[in-house]
Write a protein that holds these residues in place. Structure first.
Motif, PDB file in Angstrom:
ATOM      1  N   GLU A 117     -23.115 -51.564  26.930  1.00 50.80           N
ATOM      2  CA  GLU A 117     -23.426 -50.842  25.696  1.00 50.80           C
ATOM      3  C   GLU A 117     -23.210 -51.742  24.485  1.00 50.80           C
ATOM      4  OE1 GLU A 117     -21.596 -47.200  22.972  1.00 50.80           O
ATOM      5  OE2 GLU A 117     -20.782 -47.588  24.977  1.00 50.80           O
ATOM      6  N   LEU A 118     -22.116 -52.509  24.496  1.00 51.57           N
ATOM      7  CA  LEU A 118     -21.823 -53.414  23.383  1.00 51.57           C
ATOM      8  C   LEU A 118     -22.936 -54.449  23.212  1.00 51.57           C
ATOM      9  CD1 LEU A 118     -18.393 -55.012  22.586  1.00 51.57           C
ATOM     10  CD2 LEU A 118     -20.415 -56.442  22.681  1.00 51.57           C
ATOM     11  N   LEU A 119     -23.410 -55.024  24.320  1.00 50.08           N
ATOM     12  CA  LEU A 119     -24.478 -56.022  24.240  1.00 50.08           C
ATOM     13  C   LEU A 119     -25.754 -55.418  23.663  1.00 50.08           C
ATOM     14  CD1 LEU A 119     -24.057 -57.925  27.641  1.00 50.08           C
ATOM     15  CD2 LEU A 119     -23.239 -58.618  25.380  1.00 50.08           C
ATOM     16  N   ALA A 120     -26.070 -54.194  24.101  1.00 49.19           N
ATOM     17  CA  ALA A 120     -27.268 -53.533  23.577  1.00 49.19           C
ATOM     18  C   ALA A 120     -27.136 -53.272  22.080  1.00 49.19           C
ATOM     19  CB  ALA A 120     -27.507 -52.226  24.329  1.00 49.19           C
ATOM     20  N   ASP A 121     -25.939 -52.886  21.639  1.00 50.28           N
ATOM     21  CA  ASP A 121     -25.715 -52.632  20.217  1.00 50.28           C
ATOM     22  C   ASP A 121     -25.830 -53.912  19.390  1.00 50.28           C
ATOM     23  OD1 ASP A 121     -25.351 -49.988  20.804  1.00 50.28           O
ATOM     24  OD2 ASP A 121     -23.167 -49.990  20.526  1.00 50.28           O
ATOM     25  N   VAL A 122     -25.355 -55.036  19.936  1.00 50.37           N
ATOM     26  CA  VAL A 122     -25.487 -56.317  19.231  1.00 50.37           C
ATOM     27  C   VAL A 122     -26.963 -56.644  19.036  1.00 50.37           C
ATOM     28  CG1 VAL A 122     -25.109 -58.814  19.373  1.00 50.37           C
ATOM     29  CG2 VAL A 122     -23.273 -57.240  20.006  1.00 50.37           C
ATOM     30  N   GLU A 123     -27.754 -56.456  20.082  1.00 55.25           N
ATOM     31  CA  GLU A 123     -29.181 -56.825  20.004  1.00 55.25           C
ATOM     32  C   GLU A 123     -29.941 -55.976  18.993  1.00 55.25           C
ATOM     33  OE1 GLU A 123     -31.105 -58.779  23.670  1.00 55.25           O
ATOM     34  OE2 GLU A 123     -30.165 -56.933  24.415  1.00 55.25           O
ATOM     35  N   LYS A 128     -20.671 -51.231  16.842  1.00 58.00           N
ATOM     36  CA  LYS A 128     -19.568 -50.390  16.381  1.00 58.00           C
ATOM     37  C   LYS A 128     -18.312 -51.246  16.260  1.00 58.00           C
ATOM     38  CE  LYS A 128     -20.141 -47.278  19.723  1.00 58.00           C
ATOM     39  NZ  LYS A 128     -21.508 -47.426  20.273  1.00 58.00           N
ATOM     40  N   ARG A 129     -17.335 -50.761  15.544  1.00 61.35           N
ATOM     41  CA  ARG A 129     -16.102 -51.525  15.348  1.00 61.35           C
ATOM     42  C   ARG A 129     -15.199 -51.491  16.586  1.00 61.35           C
ATOM     43  NH1 ARG A 129     -14.828 -55.237  12.028  1.00 61.35           N
ATOM     44  NH2 ARG A 129     -12.971 -54.405  11.017  1.00 61.35           N
ATOM     45  N   THR A 130     -15.213 -50.390  17.315  1.00 62.80           N
ATOM     46  CA  THR A 130     -14.321 -50.251  18.471  1.00 62.80           C
ATOM     47  C   THR A 130     -15.092 -49.686  19.652  1.00 62.80           C
ATOM     48  OG1 THR A 130     -12.422 -49.824  17.018  1.00 62.80           O
ATOM     49  CG2 THR A 130     -12.190 -49.215  19.336  1.00 62.80           C
ATOM     50  N   TYR A 131     -14.831 -50.254  20.826  1.00 68.50           N
ATOM     51  CA  TYR A 131     -15.428 -49.776  22.072  1.00 68.50           C
ATOM     52  C   TYR A 131     -14.290 -49.443  23.037  1.00 68.50           C
ATOM     53  CZ  TYR A 131     -19.964 -51.351  20.423  1.00 68.50           C
ATOM     54  OH  TYR A 131     -21.117 -51.505  19.686  1.00 68.50           O
ATOM     55  N   GLU A 132     -14.299 -48.234  23.535  1.00 71.05           N
ATOM     56  CA  GLU A 132     -13.269 -47.800  24.470  1.00 71.05           C
ATOM     57  C   GLU A 132     -13.878 -46.848  25.478  1.00 71.05           C
ATOM     58  OE1 GLU A 132      -8.733 -45.921  24.494  1.00 71.05           O
ATOM     59  OE2 GLU A 132      -9.884 -46.016  22.627  1.00 71.05           O
ATOM     60  N   GLY A 133     -13.677 -47.145  26.756  1.00 68.41           N
ATOM     61  CA  GLY A 133     -14.231 -46.306  27.797  1.00 68.41           C
ATOM     62  C   GLY A 133     -13.575 -44.937  27.833  1.00 68.41           C
ATOM     63  N   VAL A 134     -14.255 -43.993  28.435  1.00 72.70           N
ATOM     64  CA  VAL A 134     -13.729 -42.645  28.590  1.00 72.70           C
ATOM     65  C   VAL A 134     -13.097 -42.528  29.971  1.00 72.70           C
ATOM     66  CG1 VAL A 134     -14.288 -40.193  28.652  1.00 72.70           C
ATOM     67  CG2 VAL A 134     -15.495 -41.715  27.060  1.00 72.70           C
ATOM     68  N   GLY A 135     -11.818 -42.162  30.012  1.00 77.88           N
ATOM     69  CA  GLY A 135     -11.155 -42.021  31.299  1.00 77.88           C
ATOM     70  C   GLY A 135     -10.782 -43.369  31.894  1.00 77.88           C
ATOM     71  N   VAL A 136     -10.549 -43.369  33.193  1.00 76.50           N
ATOM     72  CA  VAL A 136     -10.137 -44.578  33.912  1.00 76.50           C
ATOM     73  C   VAL A 136     -11.332 -45.130  34.677  1.00 76.50           C
ATOM     74  CG1 VAL A 136      -8.564 -45.539  35.621  1.00 76.50           C
ATOM     75  CG2 VAL A 136      -7.803 -43.663  34.144  1.00 76.50           C
ATOM     76  N   PRO A 137     -11.748 -46.365  34.404  1.00 79.59           N
ATOM     77  CA  PRO A 137     -12.935 -46.915  35.061  1.00 79.59           C
ATOM     78  C   PRO A 137     -12.775 -46.999  36.577  1.00 79.59           C
ATOM     79  CG  PRO A 137     -12.260 -48.277  33.198  1.00 79.59           C
ATOM     80  CD  PRO A 137     -11.160 -47.310  33.443  1.00 79.59           C
ATOM     81  N   LYS A 138     -13.838 -46.649  37.285  1.00 79.79           N
ATOM     82  CA  LYS A 138     -13.845 -46.834  38.733  1.00 79.79           C
ATOM     83  C   LYS A 138     -14.150 -48.297  39.055  1.00 79.79           C
ATOM     84  CE  LYS A 138     -15.320 -42.102  39.778  1.00 79.79           C
ATOM     85  NZ  LYS A 138     -16.363 -41.251  40.422  1.00 79.79           N
ATOM     86  N   LEU A 139     -13.638 -48.750  40.177  1.00 75.45           N
ATOM     87  CA  LEU A 139     -13.798 -50.152  40.557  1.00 75.45           C
ATOM     88  C   LEU A 139     -14.830 -50.345  41.656  1.00 75.45           C
ATOM     89  CD1 LEU A 139     -10.055 -51.261  40.477  1.00 75.45           C
ATOM     90  CD2 LEU A 139     -11.758 -51.363  38.648  1.00 75.45           C
ATOM     91  N   SER A 140     -15.574 -49.292  41.981  1.00 72.91           N
ATOM     92  CA  SER A 140     -16.601 -49.415  43.017  1.00 72.91           C
ATOM     93  C   SER A 140     -17.964 -49.623  42.362  1.00 72.91           C
ATOM     94  CB  SER A 140     -16.640 -48.162  43.891  1.00 72.91           C
ATOM     95  OG  SER A 140     -16.875 -47.004  43.100  1.00 72.91           O
ATOM     96  N   GLY A 141     -18.850 -50.296  43.072  1.00 76.32           N
ATOM     97  CA  GLY A 141     -20.212 -50.495  42.594  1.00 76.32           C
ATOM     98  C   GLY A 141     -20.363 -51.521  41.498  1.00 76.32           C
TER      99      GLY A 141
END
Length: 444
Positions: A117-123, A128-141
């Motif tokens: 998402e950050l890369l798309a926003d740069v392009e 945005k000033r801050t990027y923070e995921g929602v919840g705890v990221p899964k490590l699969s896939g």
């Protein structure tokens, strides 16, 4: 888009000696999450110089507390050159407002969910000033790390691997559980095996905070690693000594050394930290069981707890020599931002430095309770030099003669580092006495 991913060192003039450099993987993970149409370059300053004239549309820096001062300087430099700068890692996660003074954006927490998402926003010019995921990221896939972009000058060809995140413990001097959570999350075993196969390596460093934190997963992982015929080292809790099945499986999978947070030989401190062993006899027996299983024991010890006085330094070395431990890291208690001990020491007025470049496990930045800051610094330096003296190395050698090159190489490298080390005392600590708790005012 040209993307430059940087991992600064703490001090370019005093880099970690080559054999003691720890390989990283965070930037290779980010590169794996990046669309291949982008041109990505990774520079780890411990292994190569950073060319300040490099052109990039986006510069990302991964920062810990000790290298944040250097990281901020580099971030300011590349912003002046017109690049968009993003900061991430433990330190910006804990102190995002501070980090934002040197960056266009900050990633708070783990980057897997937000990096695309950050890369798309740069392009599209909508960062945005801050990027923070929602919840705890899964490590699969997840995609595999782009190892080909990382530094290739590794000590003895050791490559970094991750298999879990999170730590069930909540030590007052550690921020790991705050950043990654207390629930242990695991990668898929098949994914880990394939990552190792793709790397083409034979020696690995598992970067997990505790490779046995999820015992059922560890058993499955160790069994899957056995056919790969690799050798690996990592970190584990002392509870490893209570699990004969895990010790056997770990050795069979290629484990030859583990880093253990022993922390202290003070039984008063052990009781306060609720360690899993009752006394030093139990600890000594655990060390013996682990080393008898073929796994070299690297003890991590911390000096400067409130129950420590100047006797702690020789008592610690005496105990480590008695146990014939393979090697040790003798640290100074560091009150990292985001930890209970930082908040308490700041409230008590015990911090005499908040210059982050000194928050590095080795430098005294606070007033201890049982000695002066200088006594703590001198005691740590004395203990390092004594443990890595030639007599100590020779005395411990018979217990590790099955791996003479590994043992001698590591211990002599640590000896050299200990002999060259400066007095680990931050500016402002000279002349300060020990901390004395204020006396509560008597009630009328």
């Amino acid at each position: 888009m040209k993307i430059l991913l940087l991992s600064p060192c703490q001090d370019p003039a005093h880099k970690t000696p080559g054999p003691l450099r720890i390989p990283q993987i965070a930037l290779q993970v980010l590169a794996g999450l990046t669309d291949r149409r982008h041109d990505v370059r990774i520079v780890e300053e411990e292994f190569e110089e950073i060319d300040r004239s490099l052109e990039a549309d986006l510069v990302g820096l991964s920062l810990m507390t000790a290298n944040s001062t250097r990281g901020y300087e580099l971030a300011d430099h590349f912003r002046r050159r017109g690049a968009t700068v993003v900061l991430g890692g433990i330190h910006p996660t804990i102190l995002p407002e501070e980090a934002l003074r040197h960056a266009d954006a900050v990633v708070v927490g783990e980057a897997e969910e937000v990096w695309p998402e950050l890369l798309a926003d740069v392009e599209r010019g909508a960062l945005k000033r801050t990027y923070e995921g929602v919840g705890v990221p899964k490590l699969s896939g997840l995609p595999f790390p782009r190892r080909s972009l990382g530094p290739h000058r590794r000590f003895r060809g050791i490559l970094p691997v991750m298999t879990t995140r999170g730590c069930p413990f909540a030590c007052e001097f550690c921020s790991t559980s705050r950043v990654y959570g207390r629930k242990v999350r695991t990668y898929d075993v098949d994914w880990v095996v394939e990552d190792i196969r793709r790397s083409g390596g034979k020696r690995f460093l598992f970067l997990d905070d505790n490779v046995i934190a999820a015992p059922a997963f560890a058993r499955e992982l160790f069994a899957a690693l056995k056919p790969l015929d690799i050798r690996w080292v990592g970190q584990a809790s002392m509870t490893f000594a209570m699990r004969e099945d895990l010790m056997r499986l770990a050795y069979e999978s290629g484990c030859r050394a583990l880093f253990f947070g022993m922390e202290t030989v003070s039984e008063a401190s052990m009781e306060r930290m609720k360690k899993c062993f009752r006394d030093l006899d139990d600890v000594a027996a655990a060390v013996g069981r682990i080393q008898a299983a073929g796994v070299a024991f690297h003890a991590s010890v911390v000096f400067g707890f409130d129950s420590d006085d100047t006797d702690i330094f020789d008592a610690t070395v005496d105990f480590l020599l008695k146990c014939r431990v393979f090697s040790t890291t003798l640290n100074v208690l560091t009150p990292y931002p985001g930890t209970e001990v930082f908040d308490r020491y700041r409230a008590e007025g015990r911090l005499f430095s908040e210059a982050w470049e000194h928050y590095d496990h080795s430098t005294v930045v606070f007033r201890p309770a049982g000695m002066s800051p200088r006594e703590l610094a001198e005691g740590q330096r004395h203990a390092r030099r004594r443990f890595y003296g030639l007599g100590s190395i020779a005395r411990r050698f018979p217990c590790h003669r099955k791996v003479p090159i590994f043992y001698s190489g590591l211990n002599l490298a640590m000896r050299s580092a200990a002999r060259r080390a400066r007095l680990p005392l931050a500016p402002g600590g000279e002349g300060l006495g020990r901390f004395v708790a204020p006396v509560a005012a008597a009630s009328d």
